[in-house]
Write a protein that holds these residues in place. Structure first.
Motif, mmCIF file in Angstrom:
data_model
loop_
_atom_site.group_PDB
_atom_site.id
_atom_site.type_symbol
_atom_site.label_atom_id
_atom_site.label_comp_id
_atom_site.label_asym_id
_atom_site.label_seq_id
_atom_site.Cartn_x
_atom_site.Cartn_y
_atom_site.Cartn_z
ATOM 1 N N ASN A 1 0.920 4.746 1.392
ATOM 2 C CA ASN A 1 0.241 5.566 2.396
ATOM 3 C C ASN A 1 0.979 6.882 2.577
ATOM 4 O O ASN A 1 2.104 6.896 3.067
ATOM 5 C CB ASN A 1 0.157 4.814 3.724
ATOM 6 C CG ASN A 1 -0.717 3.584 3.609
ATOM 7 O OD1 ASN A 1 -1.805 3.660 3.030
ATOM 8 N ND2 ASN A 1 -0.257 2.454 4.107
ATOM 9 N N HIS B 1 -2.380 -3.534 11.177
ATOM 10 C CA HIS B 1 -2.818 -4.139 9.899
ATOM 11 C C HIS B 1 -1.608 -4.476 9.016
ATOM 12 O O HIS B 1 -1.753 -4.648 7.809
ATOM 13 C CB HIS B 1 -3.729 -3.170 9.140
ATOM 14 C CG HIS B 1 -4.981 -2.811 9.883
ATOM 15 N ND1 HIS B 1 -5.987 -3.707 10.136
ATOM 16 C CD2 HIS B 1 -5.379 -1.641 10.437
ATOM 17 C CE1 HIS B 1 -6.965 -3.104 10.802
ATOM 18 N NE2 HIS B 1 -6.618 -1.851 11.005
ATOM 19 N N ASP B 2 -0.421 -4.502 9.636
ATOM 20 C CA ASP B 2 0.825 -4.749 8.879
ATOM 21 C C ASP B 2 1.090 -3.694 7.819
ATOM 22 O O ASP B 2 1.598 -4.000 6.733
ATOM 23 C CB ASP B 2 0.793 -6.132 8.206
ATOM 24 C CG ASP B 2 1.302 -7.188 9.151
ATOM 25 O OD1 ASP B 2 2.185 -6.859 9.961
ATOM 26 O OD2 ASP B 2 0.782 -8.318 9.087
ATOM 27 N N LEU B 3 0.722 -2.468 8.122
ATOM 28 C CA LEU B 3 0.916 -1.368 7.167
ATOM 29 C C LEU B 3 1.797 -0.298 7.805
ATOM 30 O O LEU B 3 2.049 -0.330 9.004
ATOM 31 C CB LEU B 3 -0.442 -0.747 6.794
ATOM 32 C CG LEU B 3 -1.469 -1.683 6.173
ATOM 33 C CD1 LEU B 3 -2.823 -0.983 6.071
ATOM 34 C CD2 LEU B 3 -1.000 -2.120 4.783
ATOM 35 N N SER B 4 2.250 0.658 6.960
ATOM 36 C CA SER B 4 3.031 1.780 7.504
ATOM 37 C C SER B 4 2.893 2.991 6.584
ATOM 38 O O SER B 4 2.401 2.871 5.455
ATOM 39 C CB SER B 4 4.505 1.389 7.623
ATOM 40 O OG SER B 4 4.993 1.077 6.335
ATOM 41 N N LEU C 1 -1.768 1.513 11.896
ATOM 42 C CA LEU C 1 -1.320 0.908 10.640
ATOM 43 C C LEU C 1 -0.570 -0.393 10.920
ATOM 44 O O LEU C 1 -0.793 -1.395 10.239
ATOM 45 C CB LEU C 1 -0.440 1.887 9.850
ATOM 46 C CG LEU C 1 -1.171 3.106 9.275
ATOM 47 C CD1 LEU C 1 -0.190 4.087 8.640
ATOM 48 C CD2 LEU C 1 -2.212 2.698 8.224
ATOM 49 N N GLN C 2 0.293 -0.363 11.965
ATOM 50 C CA GLN C 2 1.058 -1.580 12.312
ATOM 51 C C GLN C 2 0.132 -2.752 12.604
ATOM 52 O O GLN C 2 0.427 -3.882 12.242
ATOM 53 C CB GLN C 2 1.935 -1.320 13.538
ATOM 54 C CG GLN C 2 3.336 -0.810 13.169
ATOM 55 C CD GLN C 2 3.980 -0.078 14.348
ATOM 56 O OE1 GLN C 2 3.640 -0.332 15.503
ATOM 57 N NE2 GLN C 2 4.901 0.829 14.047
ATOM 58 N N MET D 1 0.840 -1.222 0.000
ATOM 59 C CA MET D 1 0.000 0.000 0.000
ATOM 60 C C MET D 1 0.858 1.248 0.000
ATOM 61 O O MET D 1 1.917 1.280 0.628
ATOM 62 C CB MET D 1 -0.832 0.048 1.280
ATOM 63 C CG MET D 1 -2.215 -0.502 1.158
ATOM 64 S SD MET D 1 -3.217 0.250 2.479
ATOM 65 C CE MET D 1 -4.558 -0.902 2.562
ATOM 66 N N SER E 1 4.289 5.506 4.001
ATOM 67 C CA SER E 1 5.351 5.428 2.989
ATOM 68 C C SER E 1 6.170 6.716 2.985
ATOM 69 O O SER E 1 7.397 6.671 2.882
ATOM 70 C CB SER E 1 4.756 5.232 1.596
ATOM 71 O OG SER E 1 3.730 4.266 1.611
ATOM 72 N N ASP F 1 0.611 5.383 13.486
ATOM 73 C CA ASP F 1 1.588 4.299 13.285
ATOM 74 C C ASP F 1 1.112 3.003 13.940
ATOM 75 O O ASP F 1 1.201 1.933 13.340
ATOM 76 C CB ASP F 1 2.962 4.697 13.869
ATOM 77 C CG ASP F 1 3.755 5.557 12.895
ATOM 78 O OD1 ASP F 1 3.351 5.643 11.714
ATOM 79 O OD2 ASP F 1 4.777 6.128 13.306
ATOM 80 N N GLY G 1 -4.072 2.303 -1.175
ATOM 81 C CA GLY G 1 -3.381 3.111 -0.174
ATOM 82 C C GLY G 1 -4.259 4.280 0.237
ATOM 83 O O GLY G 1 -5.377 4.436 -0.264
ATOM 84 N N LEU H 1 -9.510 -1.550 3.868
ATOM 85 C CA LEU H 1 -8.252 -2.302 3.936
ATOM 86 C C LEU H 1 -7.847 -2.914 2.600
ATOM 87 O O LEU H 1 -6.711 -3.357 2.430
ATOM 88 C CB LEU H 1 -8.332 -3.374 5.027
ATOM 89 C CG LEU H 1 -8.316 -2.784 6.441
ATOM 90 C CD1 LEU H 1 -8.654 -3.839 7.482
ATOM 91 C CD2 LEU H 1 -6.962 -2.134 6.746
#
Ligand code: ADP
Length: 190
Positions: free
Chosen positions: A3, A104-107, A101-102, A1, A109, A98, A81, A77
């Motif tokens: 972001n 959902h295993d996201l961060s 997002l974490q 994604m 960018s 943060d 992004g 989800l």
């Protein structure tokens, strides 16, 4: 994604550039200001709570904003992004984002910060006041409050992303297309 945090003071052009970015990169627009204005228009409890803060140019309390953002993220989800516009506006909102997002295993960018001098911001907000219908655009005192809230509470968010090497400053003065080209250069380097 992909972001992206699109950052900048009131009147910097975040809304305008968000539209361009969304059209090109097919991201979900998450503008906390827009979300609050929808709640205001619909007269929801959240809208009633936010109104007092917004009309005065003050920040809506973090807990309220964070909950609203969490809800929006969890409904998208499957997106390419997000573009975060007007959020995070405090360091606490940034750390909460943060964490969210974490989970959902996201961060994030990157952060793209639109840089515009204060006198130009004032000119733009006064011009926008003619058509925006926004109470917070209408008088000098509210504009002053928004700018000082930005300097005191929101500007530190830039340092938070600088420490993570995610900060990209862009000159926000010039033609909309020229600014958009600079934004795309940052995104295309990712
Ligand atoms: P601006 O043009 O001032 O950047 P926005 O549309 O982003 O305007 O926000 C309008 C108002 O909504 C803010 O002044 C504030 O009261 C409220 N608001 C929007 N986003 C946030 C946020 N992340 N945290 C707290 N309050 C917010």
């Amino acid at each position: 994604m992909l972001n992206i945090v699109l950052f900048g003071p009131p009147g910097a052009g975040k809304g305008t550039q968000s539209e361009n970015i969304i059209a090109k990169y097919k991201l979900v627009h998450l503008s906390t200001g827009d979300l609050f204005r929808i709640h205001l228009g619909e007269g929801t409890e959240l809208g009633k709570l936010a109104r007092g803060y917004m009309d005065q140019g003050k920040l809506v309390p973090d807990e309220v904003v964070i909950k609203m953002v969490e809800d929006k993220i969890s409904h998208h989800l499957d997106a390419n992004g997000f573009i975060f516009d007007g959020f995070p506006r405090t360091v606490h909102q940034a750390t909460s984002l943060d964490t969210m997002l974490q989970s959902h295993d996201l961060s994030i960018s990157t952060m793209i910060a639109l840089e515009v001098p204060e006198d130009e911001l004032r000119i733009r907000i006064k011009e926008r006041a003619k058509t925006s219908g926004r109470v917070d655009d209408q008088d000098e005192e509210k504009i002053n409050t928004r700018i000082s809230v930005y300097l005191n509470e929101t500007a530190p968010v830039a340092s938070y992303y600088k420490e993570q090497n995610k900060f990209n400053g862009i000159n926000g003065v010039g033609s909309i297309n020229h600014i958009f080209t600079s934004i795309c250069q940052v995104i295309d380097r990712l």
